[in-house]
Design a protein around this motif. Structure first.
Motif, PDB file in Angstrom:
ATOM      1  N   HIS A 135       0.832  -1.205   0.000  1.00  0.00           N
ATOM      2  CA  HIS A 135       0.000   0.000   0.000  1.00  0.00           C
ATOM      3  C   HIS A 135       0.864   1.252   0.000  1.00  0.00           C
ATOM      4  CE1 HIS A 135       0.770  -0.068   4.376  1.00  0.00           C
ATOM      5  NE2 HIS A 135       0.611   1.238   4.279  1.00  0.00           N
ATOM      6  N   LEU A 136       0.308   2.303  -0.559  1.00  0.00           N
ATOM      7  CA  LEU A 136       0.898   3.630  -0.559  1.00  0.00           C
ATOM      8  C   LEU A 136      -0.212   4.627  -0.262  1.00  0.00           C
ATOM      9  CD1 LEU A 136       3.087   3.401  -3.785  1.00  0.00           C
ATOM     10  CD2 LEU A 136       3.947   3.483  -1.435  1.00  0.00           C
ATOM     11  N   SER A 137       0.142   5.751   0.352  1.00  0.00           N
ATOM     12  CA  SER A 137      -0.832   6.800   0.650  1.00  0.00           C
ATOM     13  C   SER A 137      -0.388   8.100  -0.003  1.00  0.00           C
ATOM     14  CB  SER A 137      -0.951   7.004   2.162  1.00  0.00           C
ATOM     15  OG  SER A 137      -1.449   5.843   2.766  1.00  0.00           O
ATOM     16  N   TYR A 138      -1.384   8.871  -0.464  1.00  0.00           N
ATOM     17  CA  TYR A 138      -1.114  10.137  -1.137  1.00  0.00           C
ATOM     18  C   TYR A 138      -2.023  11.222  -0.587  1.00  0.00           C
ATOM     19  CZ  TYR A 138       1.703   7.590  -4.429  1.00  0.00           C
ATOM     20  OH  TYR A 138       2.697   6.824  -4.969  1.00  0.00           O
ATOM     21  N   PRO A 139      -1.473  12.419  -0.337  1.00  0.00           N
ATOM     22  CA  PRO A 139      -2.325  13.531   0.090  1.00  0.00           C
ATOM     23  C   PRO A 139      -3.261  13.908  -1.060  1.00  0.00           C
ATOM     24  CG  PRO A 139      -0.122  14.327  -0.402  1.00  0.00           C
ATOM     25  CD  PRO A 139      -0.080  12.826  -0.504  1.00  0.00           C
ATOM     26  N   VAL A 140      -4.470  14.337  -0.750  1.00  0.00           N
ATOM     27  CA  VAL A 140      -5.429  14.650  -1.814  1.00  0.00           C
ATOM     28  C   VAL A 140      -4.913  15.757  -2.738  1.00  0.00           C
ATOM     29  CG1 VAL A 140      -7.458  13.781  -0.600  1.00  0.00           C
ATOM     30  CG2 VAL A 140      -6.806  16.160  -0.324  1.00  0.00           C
ATOM     31  N   ALA A 141      -4.088  16.661  -2.231  1.00  0.00           N
ATOM     32  CA  ALA A 141      -3.536  17.734  -3.072  1.00  0.00           C
ATOM     33  C   ALA A 141      -2.600  17.178  -4.141  1.00  0.00           C
ATOM     34  CB  ALA A 141      -2.795  18.752  -2.208  1.00  0.00           C
ATOM     35  N   GLY A 142      -2.078  15.958  -3.956  1.00  0.00           N
ATOM     36  CA  GLY A 142      -1.171  15.355  -4.927  1.00  0.00           C
ATOM     37  C   GLY A 142      -1.852  14.452  -5.927  1.00  0.00           C
ATOM     38  N   ILE A 143      -3.201  14.414  -5.902  1.00  0.00           N
ATOM     39  CA  ILE A 143      -3.956  13.526  -6.791  1.00  0.00           C
ATOM     40  C   ILE A 143      -4.666  14.350  -7.859  1.00  0.00           C
ATOM     41  CG2 ILE A 143      -5.787  11.788  -6.911  1.00  0.00           C
ATOM     42  CD1 ILE A 143      -5.166  11.181  -3.936  1.00  0.00           C
ATOM     43  N   GLU A 144      -4.541  13.923  -9.086  1.00  0.00           N
ATOM     44  CA  GLU A 144      -5.214  14.596 -10.196  1.00  0.00           C
ATOM     45  C   GLU A 144      -6.706  14.725  -9.863  1.00  0.00           C
ATOM     46  OE1 GLU A 144      -4.647  14.016 -14.881  1.00  0.00           O
ATOM     47  OE2 GLU A 144      -5.520  12.280 -13.880  1.00  0.00           O
ATOM     48  N   LEU A 178      -3.988   3.520  -1.011  1.00  0.00           N
ATOM     49  CA  LEU A 178      -4.182   2.567  -2.095  1.00  0.00           C
ATOM     50  C   LEU A 178      -3.562   1.234  -1.714  1.00  0.00           C
ATOM     51  CD1 LEU A 178      -3.022   4.950  -4.884  1.00  0.00           C
ATOM     52  CD2 LEU A 178      -5.369   4.306  -4.414  1.00  0.00           C
ATOM     53  N   GLU A 179      -4.341   0.186  -1.801  1.00  0.00           N
ATOM     54  CA  GLU A 179      -3.821  -1.158  -1.612  1.00  0.00           C
ATOM     55  C   GLU A 179      -3.819  -1.813  -2.986  1.00  0.00           C
ATOM     56  OE1 GLU A 179      -5.748  -3.324   1.577  1.00  0.00           O
ATOM     57  OE2 GLU A 179      -6.109  -1.427   2.606  1.00  0.00           O
ATOM     58  N   PHE A 180      -2.708  -2.426  -3.338  1.00  0.00           N
ATOM     59  CA  PHE A 180      -2.595  -3.013  -4.664  1.00  0.00           C
ATOM     60  C   PHE A 180      -1.781  -4.292  -4.619  1.00  0.00           C
ATOM     61  CE2 PHE A 180       0.427   0.448  -4.103  1.00  0.00           C
ATOM     62  CZ  PHE A 180       1.640  -0.168  -4.319  1.00  0.00           C
TER      63      PHE A 180
END
Length: 122
Positions: A33-42, A90-92
């Protein structure tokens, strides 16, 4: 013969040196899994996540950023996206990692860390 349109692919950028090493040591079949701040997501992608519209098994390319260079380090399929309001986790499932994965370099994106791939590389 009718050709079906290709599903969208998303790309994730990772910046930490240890992330490609971890993905490679785990190898295909493992969940990560990885996490991303919402400001870094298209924004269009974030809207689909929040509306729970991402397709099952969405194809993910994980890119490692070193300076101005982006190199593909893993291919994965989305298992689950969890919205924590300020960040998305995100879990992948890893499908292919280095060294068996063909390494491809990419041009830097538009500033997002998690976005739809703009065009397929051949």
């Amino acid at each position: 013969m009718k050709v079906e349109p290709r599903e969208k692919v998303v790309q994730l950028i990772v910046n930490k040196d240890w992330t490609p090493e971890t993905l490679t040591s785990l190898g295909s079949g493992f969940i990560y899994h990885l996490s991303y701040p919402v400001a870094g997501i298209e924004p269009a992608l974030l809207a689909q996540i929040r509306a729970e519209l991402l397709p099952a098994e969405l194809e993910i390319e994980i890119l490692f950023r070193k300076g101005d260079q982006l190199k593909r380090v893993a291919l994965a399929e989305l298992e689950k996206a969890t919205d924590f309001q300020t960040f998305i986790r995100l879990e992948f499932r890893l499908m292919q990692t280095l060294p068996s994965l063909k390494e491809i370099s990419f041009s830097p994106p538009n500033g997002y860390l998690f976005y739809y791939k703009k065009e397929p590389n051949l």
